[in-house]
Design a protein around this motif. Sequence first.
Motif, short mmCIF file in Angstrom:
data_model
loop_
_atom_site.label_atom_id
_atom_site.label_comp_id
_atom_site.label_asym_id
_atom_site.label_seq_id
_atom_site.Cartn_x
_atom_site.Cartn_y
_atom_site.Cartn_z
N LEU A 1 26.59 -3.26 27.28
CA LEU A 1 27.48 -2.16 27.17
C LEU A 1 26.98 -0.77 27.22
O LEU A 1 27.50 0.13 27.79
N ALA A 2 25.93 -0.61 26.56
CA ALA A 2 25.39 0.74 26.54
C ALA A 2 24.92 1.03 27.94
O ALA A 2 25.08 2.48 28.28
N GLN A 3 24.35 0.22 28.76
CA GLN A 3 23.77 0.86 30.16
C GLN A 3 24.97 0.88 30.66
O GLN A 3 25.11 2.00 31.72
N GLU A 4 26.18 0.25 30.67
CA GLU A 4 27.54 0.53 31.57
C GLU A 4 28.10 1.80 31.25
O GLU A 4 28.71 2.25 31.94
N LEU A 5 28.20 2.04 30.04
CA LEU A 5 28.99 3.16 29.20
C LEU A 5 28.08 4.40 28.96
O LEU A 5 28.93 5.40 28.76
N HIS A 6 26.78 4.49 29.28
CA HIS A 6 26.03 5.70 28.88
C HIS A 6 26.62 6.95 29.60
O HIS A 6 26.93 7.02 30.72
N PRO A 7 26.81 8.00 28.73
CA PRO A 7 27.46 9.43 29.66
C PRO A 7 26.50 9.94 30.80
O PRO A 7 27.26 10.38 31.57
N ASP A 8 25.35 9.65 30.78
CA ASP A 8 24.63 9.92 32.04
C ASP A 8 24.87 9.08 33.27
O ASP A 8 24.82 9.54 34.35
N LYS A 9 25.46 7.88 33.08
CA LYS A 9 26.06 7.12 34.15
C LYS A 9 27.45 7.26 34.49
O LYS A 9 28.06 6.87 35.30
N ASN A 10 28.31 7.97 33.42
CA ASN A 10 29.78 8.28 33.62
C ASN A 10 30.09 9.87 33.33
O ASN A 10 30.70 9.97 32.18
N PRO A 11 29.40 10.44 33.99
CA PRO A 11 29.83 12.11 33.76
C PRO A 11 31.16 12.31 33.82
O PRO A 11 31.97 11.75 34.88
N GLY A 12 31.79 12.79 32.79
CA GLY A 12 33.23 13.45 32.86
C GLY A 12 34.05 12.45 32.58
O GLY A 12 35.29 12.77 32.40
N ASN A 13 33.62 11.15 32.05
CA ASN A 13 34.59 10.24 31.79
C ASN A 13 34.64 10.01 30.21
O ASN A 13 33.80 9.39 29.58
#
Length: 299
Positions: free
Chosen positions: A33-45
Motif C-alpha cells: 500500500l505504501a508504494q502505491e500511495l506514496h506522495p512522490d508517486k501521486n503528486p497532487g492527489n
Amino acid sequence: MSTRDFIEKDYYGALGVPQNADAAAIKKAYRKLAQELHPDKNPGNAEAEARFKDVSEAYDVLSDPKRRGEYDDARRLFGAGGAGARAGFPGGFPGAGPGGQPFDLGDLFGAAGGGARNAGGLGDLLGGLFGGAAGAGGGARARSQAASGPARGQDVETEATLSFEEAVLGVTVPLRMQSPGTCATCAGSGARPGTSPHICTVCQGAGVTSRSQGAFAFSEPCRNCRGSGQEIDDPCPTCAGSGITTQTRTITVRIPAGVKDGQRIRLAGKGAPGRRGGPAGDLFVVVHVAEHRPVTATG
C-alpha cells in the motif's frame, strides 16, 4: 496518539489484514500500500496522501508488539471500531435519560484538562491585571527569578537523506553532527577547574538591576554578570567562561515508516544543553527522500 484514536480507528481495516495477522503479513500489506500511495508517486492527489497517512499510522502501531497489544486491549474494552464508545449504554449511562443516550468519548477526551487550561488562562489574565498593582518589588522579584534561574538550551537542526525504500519502511540511521555541548573542561560552570563562580556583587545574584523613575520602577538584565547572577573571576580557558563548546557527536535516530520528503522529526532533549541546570533543547532532523526510480523489466 490519543486514547480516542485507539478506540475509533480501525488499523487492521486500513491495511486490509485480519486481526490475527502476523508481523510478516502486516509488513507485506503495508509495503504494498505504501508504494502505491506514496506522495512522490501521486503528486497532487489529496485522497492518496490521506490514505498514505492512514496506512502509515496503522503500520506504526501494528508493527510494534507493545503498541499493538495496547491497541487491541483498548478495542476489546470499548468495542471494536469505536462502536461501544458511541453507542448508548444499556440501561443508560449515569445521568442519561431512560433507554440510554448516545455518549461520545470525544466529549470526555475533549474536556479532559479543560479546567486546567481555563484556570491557566484565568491566572494569566489576573496576573496581567494585578501584576503591576502588586508593586514594583514583586514584579522585579519575578523577573529576577526568571533571569537567574535555569534556562532551556537551544534547538538544533540537522539533515538526513534516505532512499525511497528506507522512507517507506522506516530505518535507523547514525547522524554525525556538530552542535553546542557542555564544556568537558569545566563541566559547564564556565570557571577554570579548581575555581567556582560566585554571586554577582552588583545584582546580588538576582540577574537584574532596578532603577526608579518617579512613580515607576524599571528592571533590566545586570550588565556586570549579563543576567546570569554569577561572576566568574577566572574563566575556563576552553570555553572562555560560557560553559559550552562546539562538539562533534554521533547519535542514532529512528526514522519512522512513511516519512515524506521535507518532513521534520523532533527528538526531545537532544539539542543544545541548558544553562544553569536548565533542560536541553530539542533536535530536529529534516528528512530528504531520494527520487523513486522503479526497476523496469528487460526482455
